[in-house]
Design an enzyme around this catalytic site. Structure first.
Site, PDB file in Angstrom:
ATOM      1  N   ASP A   1      31.682  48.864  42.328  1.00 18.65           N
ATOM      2  CA  ASP A   1      32.750  49.079  41.346  1.00 18.65           C
ATOM      3  C   ASP A   1      32.097  49.247  39.967  1.00 18.65           C
ATOM      4  O   ASP A   1      31.609  50.330  39.650  1.00 18.65           O
ATOM      5  CB  ASP A   1      33.690  47.862  41.448  1.00 18.65           C
ATOM      6  CG  ASP A   1      34.894  47.942  40.550  1.00 18.65           C
ATOM      7  OD1 ASP A   1      35.418  49.044  40.327  1.00 18.65           O
ATOM      8  OD2 ASP A   1      35.346  46.886  40.067  1.00 18.65           O
ATOM      9  N   THR A   2      31.995  48.191  39.183  1.00 19.02           N
ATOM     10  CA  THR A   2      31.328  48.309  37.874  1.00 19.02           C
ATOM     11  C   THR A   2      29.820  48.525  38.031  1.00 19.02           C
ATOM     12  O   THR A   2      29.168  49.041  37.137  1.00 19.02           O
ATOM     13  CB  THR A   2      31.531  47.033  37.031  1.00 19.02           C
ATOM     14  OG1 THR A   2      30.911  45.934  37.692  1.00 19.02           O
ATOM     15  CG2 THR A   2      32.999  46.749  36.790  1.00 19.02           C
TER      16      THR A   2
ATOM     17  N   LYS B   1      33.373  53.408  43.739  1.00 16.40           N
ATOM     18  CA  LYS B   1      34.328  53.868  42.715  1.00 16.40           C
ATOM     19  C   LYS B   1      33.483  54.280  41.520  1.00 16.40           C
ATOM     20  O   LYS B   1      33.349  53.539  40.553  1.00 16.40           O
ATOM     21  CB  LYS B   1      35.265  52.735  42.313  1.00 16.40           C
ATOM     22  CG  LYS B   1      36.178  52.211  43.388  1.00 16.40           C
ATOM     23  CD  LYS B   1      37.232  51.272  42.782  1.00 16.40           C
ATOM     24  CE  LYS B   1      37.333  49.994  43.570  1.00 16.40           C
ATOM     25  NZ  LYS B   1      38.279  49.022  43.018  1.00 16.40           N
TER      26      LYS B   1
END
Ligand code: IMP
Ligand code: MG
Length: 180
Positions: free
Chosen positions: A109-110, A137
Protein backbone atom coordinates in the site's frame (compact mmCIF):
# COMPACT_ATOMS: atom_id res chain seq x y z
CA UNK A 1 -25.44 -4.71 16.25
CA UNK A 2 -22.28 -6.73 15.56
CA UNK A 3 -19.20 -5.25 13.89
CA UNK A 4 -19.85 -7.32 10.75
CA UNK A 5 -23.30 -5.83 10.27
CA UNK A 6 -21.88 -2.31 10.30
CA UNK A 7 -19.60 -3.00 7.32
CA UNK A 8 -20.84 -2.25 3.78
CA UNK A 9 -21.53 -5.39 1.70
CA UNK A 10 -18.61 -7.29 0.23
CA UNK A 11 -18.27 -7.25 -3.57
CA UNK A 12 -16.03 -9.66 -5.44
CA UNK A 13 -13.23 -7.71 -7.12
CA UNK A 14 -11.02 -10.62 -8.25
CA UNK A 15 -12.63 -14.08 -8.45
CA UNK A 16 -10.94 -17.24 -7.20
CA UNK A 17 -10.21 -18.74 -10.66
CA UNK A 18 -8.56 -15.51 -11.82
CA UNK A 19 -6.34 -15.49 -8.71
CA UNK A 20 -5.44 -19.16 -9.17
CA UNK A 21 -4.46 -18.62 -12.81
CA UNK A 22 -2.37 -15.57 -11.97
CA UNK A 23 -0.55 -17.48 -9.21
CA UNK A 24 0.29 -20.21 -11.75
CA UNK A 25 1.75 -17.56 -14.07
CA UNK A 26 3.80 -16.01 -11.27
CA UNK A 27 5.08 -19.45 -10.27
CA UNK A 28 6.21 -20.09 -13.84
CA UNK A 29 8.10 -16.81 -13.98
CA UNK A 30 9.69 -17.25 -10.56
CA UNK A 31 10.65 -20.86 -11.31
CA UNK A 32 12.47 -19.71 -14.46
CA UNK A 33 14.25 -16.93 -12.59
CA UNK A 34 15.30 -19.06 -9.62
CA UNK A 35 16.26 -22.33 -11.32
CA UNK A 36 19.48 -23.55 -9.62
CA UNK A 37 19.43 -20.72 -7.05
CA UNK A 38 18.01 -22.57 -4.03
CA UNK A 39 15.58 -19.78 -3.01
CA UNK A 40 14.54 -19.02 0.53
CA UNK A 41 10.92 -17.89 0.60
CA UNK A 42 10.08 -15.41 3.35
CA UNK A 43 6.34 -15.29 4.03
CA UNK A 44 5.15 -12.11 5.72
CA UNK A 45 2.58 -13.12 8.32
CA UNK A 46 -0.25 -13.17 8.60
CA UNK A 47 -1.67 -11.92 5.30
CA UNK A 48 0.71 -13.65 2.89
CA UNK A 49 0.14 -17.17 4.29
CA UNK A 50 -2.52 -18.16 1.79
CA UNK A 51 -0.71 -16.78 -1.26
CA UNK A 52 2.59 -18.32 -0.13
CA UNK A 53 1.09 -21.80 0.21
CA UNK A 54 -0.45 -21.67 -3.27
CA UNK A 55 2.68 -20.25 -4.86
CA UNK A 56 4.98 -22.82 -3.22
CA UNK A 57 2.72 -25.67 -4.37
CA UNK A 58 2.79 -24.37 -7.95
CA UNK A 59 6.58 -23.94 -7.86
CA UNK A 60 6.93 -27.47 -6.53
CA UNK A 61 4.74 -28.72 -9.42
CA UNK A 62 7.18 -27.02 -11.77
CA UNK A 63 10.16 -28.70 -10.06
CA UNK A 64 11.45 -25.80 -7.95
CA UNK A 65 12.05 -26.77 -4.34
CA UNK A 66 11.97 -23.83 -1.93
CA UNK A 67 12.87 -23.33 1.71
CA UNK A 68 10.46 -21.37 3.88
CA UNK A 69 10.79 -18.93 6.75
CA UNK A 70 8.29 -16.45 8.20
CA UNK A 71 8.37 -12.98 9.60
CA UNK A 72 5.64 -10.83 11.11
CA UNK A 73 5.54 -7.06 11.04
CA UNK A 74 2.92 -4.75 12.44
CA UNK A 75 2.12 -1.95 10.02
CA UNK A 76 -0.90 -0.38 11.62
CA UNK A 77 -1.51 1.61 14.76
CA UNK A 78 -5.14 2.09 13.79
CA UNK A 79 -7.16 -0.51 11.93
CA UNK A 80 -6.72 0.67 8.37
CA UNK A 81 -4.16 3.47 8.52
CA UNK A 82 -0.43 2.81 8.18
CA UNK A 83 1.72 3.83 11.15
CA UNK A 84 4.60 4.51 8.72
CA UNK A 85 6.83 2.97 11.37
CA UNK A 86 6.52 -0.80 11.06
CA UNK A 87 7.77 -2.98 13.91
CA UNK A 88 9.11 -6.53 13.81
CA UNK A 89 6.74 -8.76 15.76
CA UNK A 90 8.46 -12.01 14.77
CA UNK A 91 11.90 -12.21 13.16
CA UNK A 92 13.22 -14.89 10.81
CA UNK A 93 14.57 -18.06 12.37
CA UNK A 94 17.06 -18.70 9.55
CA UNK A 95 20.33 -17.05 8.60
CA UNK A 96 19.91 -15.34 5.21
CA UNK A 97 23.55 -14.55 4.51
CA UNK A 98 24.49 -15.75 1.03
CA UNK A 99 20.88 -16.74 0.32
CA UNK A 100 18.59 -15.78 -2.55
CA UNK A 101 15.66 -14.41 -0.57
CA UNK A 102 12.19 -14.07 -2.06
CA UNK A 103 9.86 -12.02 0.14
CA UNK A 104 6.17 -12.86 -0.30
CA UNK A 105 3.64 -10.21 0.70
CA UNK A 106 -0.13 -10.01 0.40
CA UNK A 107 -0.46 -6.34 -0.51
CA UNK A 108 1.72 -3.26 -0.81
CA UNK A 109 0.00 0.00 0.00
CA UNK A 110 2.09 2.98 1.19
CA UNK A 111 5.22 0.83 0.87
CA UNK A 112 6.47 1.56 4.39
CA UNK A 113 6.34 -2.08 5.57
CA UNK A 114 8.35 -3.53 2.71
CA UNK A 115 10.69 -0.56 2.41
CA UNK A 116 11.65 -1.03 6.08
CA UNK A 117 11.88 -4.79 5.78
CA UNK A 118 13.93 -4.69 2.58
CA UNK A 119 16.43 -2.28 4.16
CA UNK A 120 16.70 -4.42 7.27
CA UNK A 121 17.20 -7.73 5.46
CA UNK A 122 19.74 -6.12 3.10
CA UNK A 123 22.08 -5.58 6.05
CA UNK A 124 22.21 -9.36 6.75
CA UNK A 125 24.34 -10.21 3.72
CA UNK A 126 21.93 -12.04 1.41
CA UNK A 127 23.09 -12.89 -2.12
CA UNK A 128 19.87 -11.29 -3.45
CA UNK A 129 16.47 -10.09 -2.29
CA UNK A 130 13.39 -9.97 -4.48
CA UNK A 131 9.81 -9.09 -3.61
CA UNK A 132 6.64 -10.77 -4.81
CA UNK A 133 3.24 -9.35 -3.85
CA UNK A 134 -0.20 -10.64 -4.70
CA UNK A 135 -1.67 -7.13 -4.85
CA UNK A 136 -0.27 -3.62 -5.25
CA UNK A 137 -1.97 -0.27 -4.83
CA UNK A 138 0.79 1.63 -6.63
CA UNK A 139 -1.01 4.98 -6.62
CA UNK A 140 -0.83 4.94 -2.79
CA UNK A 141 2.95 4.54 -2.63
CA UNK A 142 4.76 6.99 -0.31
CA UNK A 143 8.19 5.33 -0.34
CA UNK A 144 9.98 3.31 -3.00
CA UNK A 145 9.84 -0.48 -2.92
CA UNK A 146 11.66 -2.58 -5.50
CA UNK A 147 8.83 -4.98 -6.40
CA UNK A 148 9.81 -7.75 -8.80
CA UNK A 149 6.57 -9.71 -9.15
CA UNK A 150 3.04 -8.28 -8.88
CA UNK A 151 -0.09 -10.41 -9.10
CA UNK A 152 -2.62 -7.62 -9.50
CA UNK A 153 -2.53 -3.83 -9.64
CA UNK A 154 -5.68 -2.47 -8.03
CA UNK A 155 -7.25 0.92 -7.51
CA UNK A 156 -7.24 2.58 -4.11
CA UNK A 157 -9.83 0.46 -2.32
CA UNK A 158 -9.65 -1.52 0.89
CA UNK A 159 -9.73 -5.22 0.03
CA UNK A 160 -10.11 -8.47 1.96
CA UNK A 161 -9.79 -12.19 1.25
CA UNK A 162 -6.95 -14.45 0.07
CA UNK A 163 -5.23 -13.73 3.40
CA UNK A 164 -6.09 -10.05 3.66
CA UNK A 165 -8.27 -8.86 6.50
CA UNK A 166 -10.70 -6.20 7.55
CA UNK A 167 -10.27 -5.85 11.31
CA UNK A 168 -8.79 -9.38 11.37
CA UNK A 169 -11.80 -10.90 9.57
CA UNK A 170 -12.24 -12.18 6.02
CA UNK A 171 -8.82 -13.73 5.45
CA UNK A 172 -10.31 -17.07 4.39
CA UNK A 173 -12.33 -15.86 1.39
CA UNK A 174 -10.88 -17.60 -1.68
CA UNK A 175 -11.51 -14.40 -3.71
CA UNK A 176 -10.44 -10.78 -3.24
CA UNK A 177 -13.36 -8.56 -2.36
CA UNK A 178 -13.91 -4.92 -1.51
CA UNK A 179 -16.45 -3.05 0.54
CA UNK A 180 -17.81 0.10 -1.02
P1 IMP B 1 2.02 -0.57 3.70
O1 IMP B 1 3.10 -0.55 4.75
O2 IMP B 1 1.17 0.68 3.74
O3 IMP B 1 2.54 -0.87 2.32
O4 IMP B 1 1.01 -1.68 4.14
C1 IMP B 1 1.18 -2.98 3.87
C2 IMP B 1 0.34 -3.85 4.78
O5 IMP B 1 -0.89 -3.23 5.10
C3 IMP B 1 -0.04 -5.11 4.06
O6 IMP B 1 0.92 -6.11 4.31
C4 IMP B 1 -1.38 -5.45 4.66
O7 IMP B 1 -1.18 -6.20 5.83
C5 IMP B 1 -1.97 -4.13 5.01
N1 IMP B 1 -2.93 -3.61 4.01
C6 IMP B 1 -2.77 -2.55 3.18
N2 IMP B 1 -3.84 -2.36 2.39
C7 IMP B 1 -4.71 -3.34 2.72
C8 IMP B 1 -6.04 -3.70 2.24
O8 IMP B 1 -6.64 -3.09 1.34
N3 IMP B 1 -6.60 -4.78 2.84
C9 IMP B 1 -5.99 -5.50 3.81
N4 IMP B 1 -4.77 -5.22 4.28
C10 IMP B 1 -4.14 -4.14 3.75
MG1 MG C 1 0.71 -7.59 5.57
Amino acid sequence: MSAEQELPPLKIMIPENVIDNRIKELAEQITKDYRGKDPLVVCILKGAMFFTVDLMKEMDNLGLDTELDTMEISSYNKETESSRNPKIVKDLSMDISGRNVLIIEDIIDTGWSLNTLHNMLSTRGPESIKICTLVSKSERREVDVPVDYIGFEIENKWVEGKGMDTKQKGRGHPFIGSRG
